[in-house]
Design an enzyme around this catalytic site. Structure first.
Site, PDB file in Angstrom:
ATOM      1  N   TYR A   1       0.821  -1.216   0.000  1.00 38.50           N
ATOM      2  CA  TYR A   1       0.000   0.000   0.000  1.00 38.50           C
ATOM      3  C   TYR A   1       0.857   1.269   0.000  1.00 38.50           C
ATOM      4  O   TYR A   1       0.370   2.346  -0.309  1.00 38.50           O
ATOM      5  CB  TYR A   1      -0.955   0.029   1.196  1.00 38.50           C
ATOM      6  CG  TYR A   1      -2.073  -1.001   1.126  1.00 38.50           C
ATOM      7  CD1 TYR A   1      -2.221  -1.831   0.030  1.00 38.50           C
ATOM      8  CD2 TYR A   1      -2.982  -1.144   2.169  1.00 38.50           C
ATOM      9  CE1 TYR A   1      -3.233  -2.777  -0.035  1.00 38.50           C
ATOM     10  CE2 TYR A   1      -4.001  -2.089   2.107  1.00 38.50           C
ATOM     11  CZ  TYR A   1      -4.112  -2.897   1.009  1.00 38.50           C
ATOM     12  OH  TYR A   1      -5.121  -3.835   0.956  1.00 38.50           O
TER      13      TYR A   1
ATOM     14  N   LYS B   1       3.119 -15.430   1.924  1.00 35.58           N
ATOM     15  CA  LYS B   1       3.046 -16.150   0.640  1.00 35.58           C
ATOM     16  C   LYS B   1       4.497 -16.404   0.241  1.00 35.58           C
ATOM     17  O   LYS B   1       4.961 -16.026  -0.844  1.00 35.58           O
ATOM     18  CB  LYS B   1       2.287 -15.275  -0.374  1.00 35.58           C
ATOM     19  CG  LYS B   1       1.925 -15.978  -1.663  1.00 35.58           C
ATOM     20  CD  LYS B   1       0.778 -16.956  -1.528  1.00 35.58           C
ATOM     21  CE  LYS B   1       0.524 -17.658  -2.864  1.00 35.58           C
ATOM     22  NZ  LYS B   1      -0.371 -18.814  -2.743  1.00 35.58           N
TER      23      LYS B   1
ATOM     24  N   ASP C   1      -3.446 -18.040   1.223  1.00 36.11           N
ATOM     25  CA  ASP C   1      -4.616 -18.668   0.606  1.00 36.11           C
ATOM     26  C   ASP C   1      -5.205 -19.724   1.536  1.00 36.11           C
ATOM     27  O   ASP C   1      -6.422 -19.808   1.730  1.00 36.11           O
ATOM     28  CB  ASP C   1      -4.287 -19.241  -0.784  1.00 36.11           C
ATOM     29  CG  ASP C   1      -2.916 -19.919  -0.849  1.00 36.11           C
ATOM     30  OD1 ASP C   1      -2.157 -19.845   0.137  1.00 36.11           O
ATOM     31  OD2 ASP C   1      -2.614 -20.531  -1.887  1.00 36.11           O
TER      32      ASP C   1
ATOM     33  N   ASP D   1      -5.498  -6.699   5.694  1.00 38.25           N
ATOM     34  CA  ASP D   1      -6.693  -5.951   5.305  1.00 38.25           C
ATOM     35  C   ASP D   1      -7.808  -6.928   4.928  1.00 38.25           C
ATOM     36  O   ASP D   1      -8.950  -6.849   5.413  1.00 38.25           O
ATOM     37  CB  ASP D   1      -6.320  -5.065   4.099  1.00 38.25           C
ATOM     38  CG  ASP D   1      -7.388  -4.058   3.750  1.00 38.25           C
ATOM     39  OD1 ASP D   1      -8.405  -3.990   4.462  1.00 38.25           O
ATOM     40  OD2 ASP D   1      -7.207  -3.335   2.746  1.00 38.25           O
TER      41      ASP D   1
ATOM     42  N   ASP E   1     -11.137  -8.394   7.513  1.00 38.01           N
ATOM     43  CA  ASP E   1     -12.536  -8.199   7.148  1.00 38.01           C
ATOM     44  C   ASP E   1     -13.268  -9.533   7.133  1.00 38.01           C
ATOM     45  O   ASP E   1     -14.409  -9.638   7.594  1.00 38.01           O
ATOM     46  CB  ASP E   1     -12.652  -7.543   5.761  1.00 38.01           C
ATOM     47  CG  ASP E   1     -12.820  -6.044   5.861  1.00 38.01           C
ATOM     48  OD1 ASP E   1     -12.320  -5.471   6.849  1.00 38.01           O
ATOM     49  OD2 ASP E   1     -13.460  -5.447   4.970  1.00 38.01           O
TER      50      ASP E   1
END
Ligand code: NAD
Length: 356
Positions: free
Chosen positions: A140, A191, A223, A247, A251
């Site tokens: 980000y 990852k 994943d 992020d 959620d």
């Protein structure tokens, strides 16, 4: 020494829910908690008054405070503004100016609300996990970034996923410290099989773990972590991960509980100064109606008591008071179900004070 708390109510339901959380702080102050409250403008409300979503006065108030209580920012009214002065910029500005690199998002399912989840009650009942998300680095913020035009005239968008060892070390430490106060387990999510930056993430977290021999560390690819969160979320205690993975996963985790109006969050700097806010937005669709759920904001005060004010007993009391009002069958509209008593925002706040 008196601890200063900056109160930034923001937009939409922000002022209504923050008013209830302030009642809790005032009640604890009346009992002897050594705090002072100072108020400031942020988001659309600040833009309307001053032409910027993060006025200098608010930034210096936030910088001088020990903790910040924030409602929410944004709303239809400001959606057409240039991105540089949109309400959300106020929030992002606070996070980066104050170097709030550690975002703590608990996902707790109160047994009284087990029906609110879309998952089977046996999968989520008793859920209590904490996601620790790196908040000021990663893709980000990484440079270079942008949209460029290639030689053949085609456009190409690009971002950079970048992490320094020191950034990984400090977020890992936060996760291990928190796990030490909980069940003592950290799952680091990356990852590493595909991305070198998260290969370094895994290596660094493993090194930091050597200083925490009592904490059990595991690693999981993102994943798989997404899948496990909905398959068997109770396997997790603390999850620590990068900005973007956090992020998305946080959620997902919040929706395991089914009630966005119940979940608090904290964003901390290196000295445990923190900004505390509900995870939900400004809910412009219900603003001004005295029907919003103030419990996420009240539980944000509990996190403030625990992580910045170092008052774990008071934090427990606030959380217990919330649990008691749920036991009493009191529900705001968003968590209401048959047989329960529907209450307004302010009635819910008053009930928590009474239970406190
Ligand atoms: P939202 O979280 O504001 O609302 C989503 C839905 O949940 C709405 O139906 C709303 O009524 C409901 N809801 C949210 N909080 C509630 C509460 N406490 N009690 C009862 N119901 C509640 O998300 P959105 O609609 O996507 O965004 C609205 C505005 O909020 C936008 O301007 C967005 O940019 C902003 N936003 C701000 C923050 C923040 O300040 N941290 C976070 C997310 C969104």
């Amino acid at each position: 020494m008196t601890k200063k708390i900056a109160v930034l109510a923001g937009d939409g339901i922000g002022p209504e829910i923050v008013a209830e959380a302030v009642k809790i702080l005032e009640a604890l102050r009346a009992e002897g908690l050594d705090i002072s409250l100072e108020y400031g403008l942020v988001g659309g409300a600040a833009y309307d008054e001053t032409g910027t979503p993060l006025p200098d006065a608010t930034l210096s108030l936030a910088k001088s405070a020990d903790a910040i209580l924030l409602g929410a920012v944004g709303g239809y009214k400001w959606e057409s503004l240039d991105i540089s002065v949109r309400p959300e910029k106020g929030l992002l500005g606070l996070r980066s100016e104050l170097n709030l690199f550690a975002n703590l998002r608990p996902a707790i399912l109160y047994p009284q609300l087990a029906d609110a989840s879309t998952l089977k009650p046996e999968v989520v009942s008793g859920l209590d996990l904490m996601i620790v998300r790196e908040l000021t680095g990663g893709i980000y913020f990484g440079q270079p970034r942008g949209i460029r035009v290639l030689e053949n005239g085609e456009k190409q968008g690009f971002n950079t996923l970048i992490y320094r060892e020191s950034e990984i070390e400090r977020i890992a430490k936060v996760a291990f410290e928190i796990a030490g106060k909980r069940q003592g387990r950290v799952c680091s999510v990356d990852k590493a099989n595909v991305l070198e930056s998260t290969e370094l993430w895994r290596e660094t977290v493993t090194t930091v773990a050597e200083d925490y021999p009592d904490i059990q560390l595991s690693h999981m690819y993102v994943d798989n972590a997404a899948m496990q969160l909905v398959r068997a979320p109770k396997q997790f205690d603390v999850m620590v991960t990068t900005n973007m993975f956090g992020d998305i996963l946080s959620d997902c985790a919040s929706m395991l509980t089914g009630s966005i109006g119940m979940l608090p969050s904290a964003s901390l700097d290196e000295n445990s100064k923190g900004m505390y806010e509900p995870i939900h937005g400004s809910a412009p669709d219900i603003a001004g109606e005295n029907i919003a759920n103030p419990l996420a904001t009240i539980l944000s005060v509990a996190m403030m008591l625990r992580y910045t004010l170092n008052e774990p007993v008071l934090a427990d009391r606030v959380e217990l008071a919330v649990s008691r009002v749920l036991d009493q069958g009191l529900r705001t509209a968003d968590i209401h179900s048959e047989g329960m008593q529907k209450v307004s925002t302010s009635e819910m706040g008053d009930a928590v004070i009474a239970a406190l």
